[in-house]
Design a protein around this motif. Structure first.
Motif, PDB file in Angstrom:
ATOM      1  N   SER A   6       0.835  -1.211   0.000  1.00 31.38           N
ATOM      2  CA  SER A   6       0.000   0.000   0.000  1.00 31.38           C
ATOM      3  C   SER A   6       0.867   1.258   0.000  1.00 31.38           C
ATOM      4  O   SER A   6       0.513   2.260  -0.632  1.00 31.38           O
ATOM      5  CB  SER A   6      -0.976   0.002   1.176  1.00 31.38           C
ATOM      6  N   LYS A   9       1.851   1.823  -3.533  1.00 27.77           N
ATOM      7  CA  LYS A   9       0.736   2.393  -4.305  1.00 27.77           C
ATOM      8  C   LYS A   9       0.545   3.876  -3.980  1.00 27.77           C
ATOM      9  O   LYS A   9       0.327   4.691  -4.879  1.00 27.77           O
ATOM     10  CB  LYS A   9      -0.554   1.619  -4.031  1.00 27.77           C
ATOM     11  N   ASP A  10       0.613   4.218  -2.695  1.00 25.68           N
ATOM     12  CA  ASP A  10       0.467   5.625  -2.292  1.00 25.68           C
ATOM     13  C   ASP A  10       1.583   6.476  -2.888  1.00 25.68           C
ATOM     14  O   ASP A  10       1.340   7.580  -3.382  1.00 25.68           O
ATOM     15  CB  ASP A  10       0.482   5.750  -0.763  1.00 25.68           C
TER      16      ASP A  10
END
Length: 155
Positions: A6, A9-10
């Motif tokens: 994550s 992705k961020d």
């Protein structure tokens, strides 16, 4: 979703918003490699942070090898790009051990293996079994093996 995935992705979304082409393309390729690893095999699964880290390590190693190949092939601008992509990926990996730190860990493992009766070059496997869990992710296998060979030969 794993926290490391994550975070990738961020960071990708942030890089796209900042129009940082190098970071966004590097993170895109890395996330593609993570996804490929997740769907490999008989059924789709979520990778753990450790598994995602292994994928990132593998991608960083590919960048290093490509940079060397481009440099040897007389393509310095491509080599520089590969190095820059490797630096982007290095931010997601644990700090690498210095040569001195690695040598201390290996020296202790060599002493431990010798205490168990292993001597000379034949002790390589036993020493590697002791060292690998201690340096996992913090030193490349080739570097570890070279240090073990050198200390076994001199020891």
């Amino acid at each position: 979703m794993t926290t490391l995935k994550s975070k990738l992705k961020d960071d990708l979304n942030a890089a796209i918003k900042e129009r940082d082409e190098l970071r966004s393309s590097t993170l895109r390729l890395t996330l593609a490699a993570v996804t490929k690893e997740e769907v490999a095999g008989k059924e789709k699964r979520e990778l753990s942070d450790d598994e995602v880290q292994k994928v990132i390590t593998r991608e960083a190693k590919k960048r290093r090898e490509a940079a060397e190949a481009f440099a040897q092939g007389g393509r310095p601008e491509q080599a520089e790009r590969e190095r820059a992509e490797g630096e982007v990926l290095a931010a997601y990996l644990p700090k690498q051990l210095s040569d001195d730190e690695l040598e201390q860990i290996v020296a202790a493992a060599v002493a431990e293996a010798k205490g168990a009766g292993a001597e000379g070059p034949k002790a390589m496997g036993q020493v590697m079994k002791i060292v690998n869990p201690k340096v996992a992710g913090q030193a490349e296998g080739g570097r570890v093996a070279a240090t073990v060979k050198r200390l076994l030969a001199s020891g």
